[in-house]
Motif scaffolding. Sequence first.
Motif, mmCIF file in Angstrom:
data_model
loop_
_atom_site.group_PDB
_atom_site.id
_atom_site.type_symbol
_atom_site.label_atom_id
_atom_site.label_comp_id
_atom_site.label_asym_id
_atom_site.label_seq_id
_atom_site.Cartn_x
_atom_site.Cartn_y
_atom_site.Cartn_z
ATOM 1 N N SER A 1 0.654 -1.118 -0.005
ATOM 2 C CA SER A 1 -0.113 -0.148 0.013
ATOM 3 C C SER A 1 0.901 1.435 -0.128
ATOM 4 O O SER A 1 2.239 1.229 0.344
ATOM 5 C CB SER A 1 -0.950 -0.023 1.161
ATOM 6 O OG SER A 1 -0.086 0.113 2.502
ATOM 7 N N PRO A 2 0.394 2.243 -0.507
ATOM 8 C CA PRO A 2 -1.211 2.608 -1.067
ATOM 9 C C PRO A 2 -1.074 2.169 -2.510
ATOM 10 O O PRO A 2 0.020 1.845 -2.778
ATOM 11 C CB PRO A 2 -1.097 4.346 -0.847
ATOM 12 C CG PRO A 2 0.033 4.841 -1.029
ATOM 13 C CD PRO A 2 1.005 3.779 -0.395
ATOM 14 N N HIS A 3 -1.918 2.730 -3.123
ATOM 15 C CA HIS A 3 -2.056 2.529 -4.816
ATOM 16 C C HIS A 3 -1.878 3.988 -5.355
ATOM 17 O O HIS A 3 -2.251 5.019 -4.517
ATOM 18 C CB HIS A 3 -3.334 1.660 -5.245
ATOM 19 C CG HIS A 3 -4.499 2.347 -4.455
ATOM 20 N ND1 HIS A 3 -5.292 2.260 -3.446
ATOM 21 C CD2 HIS A 3 -5.267 3.206 -5.543
ATOM 22 C CE1 HIS A 3 -6.373 3.045 -3.381
ATOM 23 N NE2 HIS A 3 -6.287 3.587 -4.367
ATOM 24 N N ILE B 1 -7.074 0.353 -6.462
ATOM 25 C CA ILE B 1 -6.873 -0.424 -5.478
ATOM 26 C C ILE B 1 -6.348 -1.776 -5.844
ATOM 27 O O ILE B 1 -5.527 -2.375 -4.945
ATOM 28 C CB ILE B 1 -8.162 -0.339 -4.405
ATOM 29 C CG1 ILE B 1 -7.655 -0.657 -3.034
ATOM 30 C CG2 ILE B 1 -9.227 -1.322 -5.236
ATOM 31 C CD1 ILE B 1 -8.894 -0.777 -2.168
ATOM 32 N N ARG C 1 -2.620 -3.049 -5.188
ATOM 33 C CA ARG C 1 -2.183 -3.451 -3.784
ATOM 34 C C ARG C 1 -1.954 -4.925 -3.746
ATOM 35 O O ARG C 1 -1.115 -5.551 -2.949
ATOM 36 C CB ARG C 1 -3.063 -3.028 -2.706
ATOM 37 C CG ARG C 1 -3.282 -1.638 -2.644
ATOM 38 C CD ARG C 1 -4.184 -1.302 -1.467
ATOM 39 N NE ARG C 1 -4.322 0.245 -1.145
ATOM 40 C CZ ARG C 1 -4.608 0.999 -0.072
ATOM 41 N NH1 ARG C 1 -4.581 0.393 0.834
ATOM 42 N NH2 ARG C 1 -4.523 2.355 -0.249
ATOM 43 N N PHE D 1 -8.607 -0.937 5.686
ATOM 44 C CA PHE D 1 -7.146 -1.559 5.449
ATOM 45 C C PHE D 1 -7.219 -2.958 5.908
ATOM 46 O O PHE D 1 -6.824 -3.913 5.130
ATOM 47 C CB PHE D 1 -6.121 -1.005 6.101
ATOM 48 C CG PHE D 1 -4.710 -1.455 5.913
ATOM 49 C CD1 PHE D 1 -4.066 -1.279 4.870
ATOM 50 C CD2 PHE D 1 -4.154 -2.265 6.887
ATOM 51 C CE1 PHE D 1 -2.948 -1.643 4.266
ATOM 52 C CE2 PHE D 1 -2.635 -2.791 6.777
ATOM 53 C CZ PHE D 1 -2.033 -2.627 5.489
ATOM 54 N N GLY E 1 1.551 -1.456 6.267
ATOM 55 C CA GLY E 1 1.084 -0.375 5.895
ATOM 56 C C GLY E 1 1.488 0.761 6.734
ATOM 57 O O GLY E 1 1.692 1.829 6.314
#
Length: 392
Positions: A116-118, A122, A125, A164, A188
């Motif tokens: 993460s992040p993108h 999404i 990920r 998350f 993360g």
Amino acid sequence: MLLHFKAFLTSSFSQRGILKQMRSVRTLCSHREDSEMKDLVDYIDSLKNYEKYGVPTGAGTDSNDGFDLGRMRRLLDRFGNPHSKFKLKPFILPGLKVILLVILRTEGYSVGCYSSPHIQTIRERILGRSGDPVSAKLLNNLFHRIKQDLDQAIKEENGCISHFEVFTAMAFILFADEKVDIAVIEAGLGGARDATNIISSSGLAAAVITTVGEEHLAALGGSLESIAMAKAGIIKQGCPLVLGGPFLPHIEYIIREKAVNMDSPVVSASDSGNNLAVKSFSILNGKPCQICDIEIQTVKDLKLSCKLHDLKLQMPGAHQLQNAATATCVTLCLRNLGWRISDESIRCGLERTYLLGRSQLLKSEEAKALGLSGATILLDLMKPTPKNLPKH
């Protein structure tokens, strides 16, 4: 890791403008695919999203104010503990995932990756066996398969399950479904209380800490020392720890002390005996590259040994050489644990790794899309060395 972008260009074009316009060039396809999983996107957007709205003070520390890993354990238990079903997991903080993916896939392993992040979607990920972002169709099918259980889990946890946590669980389920040989997991936030830190010592191949900077200062306790302690939370009993670095001496001491307490052997990629050297720069297939040497010494009872001369790294910069050395240390640790990884696969993986936005010469049409026709643009979206760390 939440990325801190830094761009170096031949003109004074704003970073925000560059990112916005480059995304617009490449996002139409992603938007079309993401429309296929609108139900999933709407669902997780309705959950607590600390990335979007900010992380509470102290949430990433191992304290009463920290995130609740018990909640994550209960969520994964509901789905049969999928994170225990793929064989080994190098646990990354942060940044080496792509190099490791290429090396391991060059050797022939099927590899999953969660990070993460993108940037655009999404789906970025989660990288599955194919090496590409998980498809919208596959992600959507998984969501509808587990939605009823997710609803029940969220109800039982009084709505406290986060965006998350749900997506981390989905990644682990997908890796178990695909029966990957190995998964590369990027934390993360910090480490100690991150949702990914439910991995046990029996399921971990190696922990990797690349740097200790001031990201999420308040969320991780307010000081470099507290951040180091939070990141050291990924160290597991008896599992090797690979350090990227270099670190401030007292910060490295904190991490090494935790490793000693956990009986975890430590390998340092910034050890002067590793003999890292940038020899020259060149252009390879229209892309900048640097010619480097990496030699790794034997470290205690970890039988590390590798001599890689005249490497052609496609991502120039001393920091990328450090990343390459760290990835080499990780793969050598895996080899010493019994994984088949040849020196040739390490060399090929290092030389084949290339990331968009990392020391990237833009094509003429991309420069034109940015309104900079005729300019030569070198784009480097990188995490800079914090001002309070030694330069390298």
